[in-house]
Design an enzyme around this catalytic site. Structure first.
Site, short mmCIF file in Angstrom:
data_model
loop_
_atom_site.label_atom_id
_atom_site.label_comp_id
_atom_site.label_asym_id
_atom_site.label_seq_id
_atom_site.Cartn_x
_atom_site.Cartn_y
_atom_site.Cartn_z
N ASN A 1 23.69 75.81 29.28
CA ASN A 1 22.72 74.50 29.72
C ASN A 1 21.81 74.58 28.58
OD1 ASN A 1 23.77 73.06 31.81
ND2 ASN A 1 22.87 74.69 33.20
N ILE B 1 28.76 71.18 40.87
CA ILE B 1 29.46 69.90 41.86
C ILE B 1 30.84 69.37 41.47
CG2 ILE B 1 27.15 69.28 42.22
CD1 ILE B 1 27.52 66.84 40.49
N CYS C 1 18.66 76.06 40.28
CA CYS C 1 20.10 76.08 39.73
C CYS C 1 19.80 75.20 38.72
CB CYS C 1 21.21 75.50 40.63
SG CYS C 1 20.50 73.89 41.51
N CYS D 1 3.77 70.23 97.51
CA CYS D 1 4.75 71.26 97.10
C CYS D 1 4.27 72.24 96.19
CB CYS D 1 6.01 71.22 96.98
SG CYS D 1 6.53 69.92 95.60
#
Length: 1195
Positions: free
Chosen positions: A320, A346, A407, A1139
């Protein structure tokens, strides 16, 4: 010029911007085979070779003879023609659909239509999410569907809540930077960024120029126990020139320093109970912290070495650099360690998924299945992702070191690792709310390109950007769910739904590529949120094995052999059984099944079988014969097929049958609504030629009941099934027929213990309290009335009026009426369709039907008279007291519907549900809601989970589904413990339908339609757990009813006891005896003897008079005590002053004074206490009236 009026914009509604398109039919007699959503319009409708095919602006619907394909258009990846006559449709979730046509021309035409429908949108408004939201928002309150649109409060305020929950020290160590307000720094980042407090915004701008896409390192998680943080960013732009950035290096090392300055609870001597850490390691850390605690923050030990986790391989990271990227060098980043994980990019993931889709679309049992699955490398990619997340979790939890993950761009593999590590570390993200916050924060806020990766971004034709990154991450979460089934609050169905709506474009949650685009397009306000469907209160997505108190850190096994193929997504047709097919026979033996369903209550009658073959029973050529009793009804209908073909798509091409209503009403088109349901025992006995046994002799209390019930009501209480026939406008037997039935009731045979005196006393008390004035107006269809006015009958089971049904069943079934209350009556206006085992469809005419059921057509005029005299009456329900029937028959809320998911016969709280058709629908449509439920509240479509046949077919002009009447808790139990409901939103237009049998397994996979119109994912394990939980709740409720019945019985016994002897003054006699000489009875006039004489005249003192009602604390009540709905911001808590329990507003809105509690002004009480107080007051008044003549006579 014409008259001037107000601007035309004032008359434009939001839905007018999305007008429905004109429907194109290949044949005029075709009808749409499904119920459309809000804003959905069918555009094309035609026939394939063996199916009915329809394309709307939302979905592709293919109705085969034995199956149904229901796929959103945006989930379709590609469409192509194969073998000239076949359409091959590949979906983005790996499904493959094949559809054959009879001619090549027709195949090409549908290929063109489907290709245009699935093409990339030209503008955002072409996505269905915008039309759906516009049609969900109406001008009137009735048309509002805002509950389908907005997410919860935990989503809207997630950033502030997360910072507070994770305990960031925002005063001394961390700060929230607003450098990205209005997305001016980075459009793919949130507007608020968390960085160390000493890092300035100018330094952040400098760092942004060095990181790819300006995605700077920011902190997203902090471990509570040790203070270690997780940060994320993109790759540094080092390039071949080896560029450096001092501010970037300073920011990375500052993150590690800030973690040391903000230690967790372990360093400060807090709790050490989290996770599976080594005890000696925790003690050493605690000891070291105690040595330096007194010297303050400045004396903190040196910061831990920060781990920089690069998701790429080292080769890819170096490669890269040719594109301007690169990776960090440990020489330039002091106190840092760089690790490469080797995760695929990908493009490799996309190819792997395509191979997986090809493998899953093969023949059902390929010989090379395992080797083909291995060659896809899909499980290998999941294994690498899990290993990366485990490395991050172990570094943070066990070593206490901070981690920086990135990444290439930081929006694909980075959120996979970070989000998965947060699930491993923090139990909050394993809850429903926490998981939603995780998806919003780590995926949506940090700019995962959902539009490009899912393929619905407008004006983008590059297929290389498409990749199932989010689906791969959900698959890894599914692997964790498989390995830790008790540590996740959500179940597999939750994940499957999330996969579907990642691509469906029904909701706007996953539209666009980043938060900046969503805000510019106002997507949050113009579309609905998927979290409204997957909300925390929806019990359909709850994991019943969840252990909420566990805070264990997960350490999963990441080997490929420990991973499983996600068959619920990739192979949905391979599931061994669907919920529609499975019944209790899958789990229980016949003996255990009988004990499970008939043994929960000791006084419940076993179910019996009156005929072997229900199909032949409807044939008039074969006589009806009685067989031996058998409680297992399900075992005798295994071969029955469920007819799911719509009435317009008869494969034999038969004409639609028209049936005369029999009373001069208009003819109605009746569709193929399947087979008749299995009839309950008493109804089968009624249809058989054998006589019944009488119940009149089982207890002398029956005479007492006969004297208490008015004559008019006694004519309606001969049998539960006969009563139902009268309730639902069917022709009722005449009085002579009822007398005959009453004389021949001896065939059922009930032990004496089934008719205890308690039932008589209980029923009598209800008659006394009701005064026979609470009558239910049962809705009728006007077209079946001889006079054209609606007929109304009196369902005794909804009143307190006793009947033989009360004698037939136990006290517990007073509130759970038998399945006959839900069975469709034999109605002359309904055409009964039957299907023999060979598959041919036969229509039984109205005359043939009535010939097999004698004496059912008499007395109709009498019913009409009795029904018309009961208009305007009040319904007296034990839960609501006296109120008009319209207030009781009302649609329940979305949160209440979620309580009924797959509960079988144990739906313990149900007040009424509504099924209707959307406005503007001019033709009858078949509602394929066999087992599940979808709902469109307020006069829209509602479906409830469980077997629901409320809209098998319907006509807009008056043909609706009959209402299922029941007693207090409102649920109806069908044969074999299954439920069946028919729902209607128009109570005054009701007609009978013929439902599909409930307990007969079918080769046809049924549809469980949810709010999204898609099939509901099935999970037999969760279904069984829901049944177990519901059975437990039912047993508790039965015990409560028995306690209430026993208390009422004791009160009535005191009330109805003969009056004590009037008090007289015996003091003179005692004095004479006492003063007489030689008297041996000197102690006779003592205080003890006086107490014995007057004890019988004492009135019973209630314990509540001497006790103070203690309120249940707010923090202990998360759900309503009555309806079990969850409390949240819009559903507040209300205490009953009598109650002390906590209720919602619907269950606690009545007011009464309570003198026993020294509350003499009207105060808030729950519905049950309201009724109890009313009954007690009536009993006191009755007692006073009885004492007055006695006192007068004594005086």
């Amino acid at each position: 010029m014409g008259e001037e009026g107000p601007p035309s914009l004032e008359y434009i509604q939001a839905k007018d911007l999305f007008p429905p398109k004109e429907l194109v039919k290949e044949e005029e007699n075709l009808q749409v085979p499904f119920t459309v959503l809000q804003g959905e319009g069918v555009e094309f409708l035609g026939r394939a070779a063996d199916a009915l095919i329809a394309i709307s602006n939302y979905r592709l619907h293919i109705k085969f003879k034995d199956s149904v394909i229901n796929v959103p258009l945006r989930m379709i990846d590609s469409v192509e023609s194969r073998d000239m006559f076949q359409l091959h449709i590949s979906c983005k979730d790996s499904k493959v659909v094949r559809c054959h046509f009879s001619t090549f021309k027709q195949c090409q035409e549908w290929l063109s239509r489907l290709s245009r429908a699935t093409a990339r949108p030209a503008k955002p408004e072409d996505l269905f999410a915008f039309a759906y939201h516009a049609w969900c928002l109406g001008l009137t309150e009735e048309d509002q569907h805002t509950h389908l649109c907005q997410p919860g409060e935990h989503i809207r305020c997630r950033q502030e809540a997360e910072l507070a929950r994770m305990g960031f020290d925002l005063q001394n160590v961390w700060r929230v930077s607003h450098i990205n307000s209005n997305y001016k720094l980075c459009p793919s980042y949130p507007q608020k960024l968390l960085v160390p407090v000493w890092i300035t915004d100018k330094e952040l701008e400098n760092v942004a120029s060095f990181r790819s896409w300006k995605r700077i390192p920011v902190v997203v998680y902090r471990h509570l126990r040790n203070g270690a943080a997780i940060a994320r960013c993109s790759q540094p732009e080092i390039s071949w020139w080896g560029w450096r950035n001092a501010d970037d290096e300073y920011l990375v090392t500052s993150i590690a320093k800030a973690c040391a300055l903000d230690p967790g609870t372990r360093a400060t001597g807090g709790s050490l109970s989290t996770g599976n850490n080594d005890t000696s390691e925790a003690c050493d850390a605690d000891f070291d912290s105690s040595l330096t605690a007194c010297s303050g923050v400045e004396s903190t030990a040196a910061p831990q070495k920060l781990l920089i986790l690069d998701a790429r391989s080292y080769t890819a990271a170096v490669a890269n650099r040719a594109k301007g990227g690169g990776c960090e060098c440990e020489e330039y980043y002091p106190n840092c360690e760089v690790v490469f994980m080797g995760m695929a990019n990908i493009h490799a993931i996309r190819n792997s998924f395509q191979y997986l889709r090809a493998v899953c679309s093969q023949m059902p049992d390929p010989s090379n299945w395992l080797s083909a699955l291995e060659s896809t490398k899909w499980l290998q990619h999941l294994s690498v992702m899990l290993k990366a997340a485990v490395l991050v979790a172990n570094t943070v939890d066990r070593e206490g070191r901070p981690v920086l993950v990135h990444c290439s761009d930081g929006w694909d593999r980075t959120p996979q690792i970070v989000a998965l590590a947060k699930i491993l570390l923090d139990p909050y993200y394993r809850t429903l709310e926490g998981f939603q916050v995780l998806v919003e924060s780590d995926w949506l806020d940090f700019g995962h390109k959902f539009g490009d990766r899912c393929g619905h971004q407008e004006n983008v034709e590059d297929q290389n950007e498409q990749c199932p990154v989010f689906l791969q991450w959900l698959d890894s979460v599914h692997q964790l769910l498989k390995q830790f089934p008790c540590l996740f609050e959500f179940n597999e169905a939750f994940l499957v739904k999330l996969v579907q709506h990642t691509y469906s474009c029904l909701y706007g949650t996953f539209l666009a590529n980043n938060p900046c685009e969503r805000e510019k397009r106002n997507i949050y306000k113009r579309t609905c949120s998927v979290w409204a469907l997957l909300r925390a209160g929806n019990k359909n997505f709850h994991n019943f094995l969840y252990t909420p108190s566990s805070d264990m850190v997960l350490h999963p096994v990441c080997h490929v052999r420990a991973l499983h193929l996600w068959t619920a997504v990739y192979l949905p047709a391979s599931s061994p059984c669907t919920l529609g097919e499975e019944n209790m026979d899958l789990y229980l033996s016949p003996v255990a099944q009988s004990q499970e369903f008939s043994g929960r209550s000791l006084d419940r009658l076993p179910k019996t079988r009156s005929m072997d073959d229900l199909l032949s029973a409807c044939d008039t050529s074969s006589p009806l014969t009685r067989t031996s009793s058998d409680p297992n009804l399900n075992n005798h209908c295994q071969e029955v097929r469920v007819g799911l073909e719509p009435w317009h798509s008869n494969p034999e091409g038969s004409e639609t049958s028209f049936v005369d209503s029999g009373v001069g009403g208009p003819q109605q088109t009746v569709g193929e609504v399947g087979l008749p349901p299995p009839l309950p025992s008493s109804q089968k006995d009624y249809l058989s030629n054998k006589p019944f046994k009488s119940h009149k002799s089982c207890s002398p209390s029956y005479k007492l009941l006969n004297t208490a019930v008015p004559r008019e009501m006694k004519s309606n209480t001969s049998d539960p099934e006969i009563k139902v026939l009268e309730e639902t406008k069917g022709p009722a037997p005449d009085p002579s027929a009822q007398d005959e039935l009453g004389r021949t009731l001896d065939g059922i045979g009930e032990p004496p213990e089934h008719c205890p005196e308690t039932e008589a006393v209980s029923a009598l008390s209800k008659v006394i309290s009701n005064k026979c004035d609470g009558v239910c107006n049962f809705p009728e269809s006007s077209q079946n009335s001889p006079t054209g006015t609606p007929q109304q009958a009196q369902p005794d089971s909804m009143l307190g009026v006793p009947s033989k049904c009360v004698l037939d069943h136990s006290l517990s079934t007073v509130c759970n009426p038998p399945s006959a209350a839900c069975q469709t009556p034999l109605d002359p206006s309904t055409d009964f369709l039957n299907q023999d085992p060979s598959g041919s469809v036969a229509s039984i005419s109205h005359q043939e039907q009535l010939s097999s059921v004698p004496d059912l057509t008499h007395g109709e005029e009498d019913i009409g008279k009795r029904g018309n005299n009961r208009n305007g009456q009040l319904l007296e329900n034990p839960r609501f007291g006296k109120m008009p029937l319209e207030l009781v028959r009302k649609p329940i809320s979305q949160s209440q519907i979620s309580e009924f998911s797959f509960l079988g016969s144990n739906w313990d709280s149900f007040q009424g549900m509504v099924t209707s058709f959307p406005s503007g629908e001019a033709t009858p449509r078949r509602l394929l809601s066999y087992g599940c439920c979808s709902k469109r509240p307020n006069s829209k479509q509602m479906r409830a989970t469980g077997p629901c046949f409320g809209g098998q077919w319907a006509q807009r002009e008056g043909v609706k589904s009959p209402v299922c009447s029941s007693h207090s808790n409102g649920h109806c139990t069908g044969p074999g413990g299954k439920n069946q409901m028919w729902l209607s939103s128009h109570p005054k237009q009701v007609s009978s339908t013929k439902p599909v049998p409930l307990n007969c397994p079918s080769p046809v996979p049924p549809l469980y339609l949810d709010d999204d119109g898609l099939p509901f994912p099935t999970d037999v394990i969760q279904h069984r757990l829901r049944q177990i939980e519901a059975g437990y709740k039912q047993e508790v409720e039965q015990l409560r009813r028995q306690v209430r019945e026993l208390q009422m019985r004791l009160d009535i016994r005191h009330c109805c006891a003969p009056p004590a002897e009037p008090p007289m003054d015996y003091e003179d006699d005692f004095t004479c005896l006492k003063e007489s000489d030689g008297s041996d009875t000197e102690d006779f006039g003592s205080d003890h003897s006086e107490d014995c004489l007057s004890e019988a005249s004492w009135e019973p003192v209630d314990k509540k008079e001497t006790e103070v009602t203690r309120w249940v604390p707010d923090h202990m009540a998360s759900h309503c005590y009555n309806c079990d709905c969850e409390f949240w911001l819009a559903k507040r808590r209300h205490h009953c002053r009598n109650c002390g329990n906590v209720f919602c507003a619907g269950c606690c809105h009545l007011k009464l004074p309570i003198p026993d509690q020294q509350l003499y002004d009207p105060v808030l009480v729950c519905n049950s206490c309201y009724e109890h107080i009313q009954v007690s007051r009536a009993r006191e008044l009755m007692s006073q009236q009885l004492k007055k003549p006695i006192a007068t006579a004594s005086s």
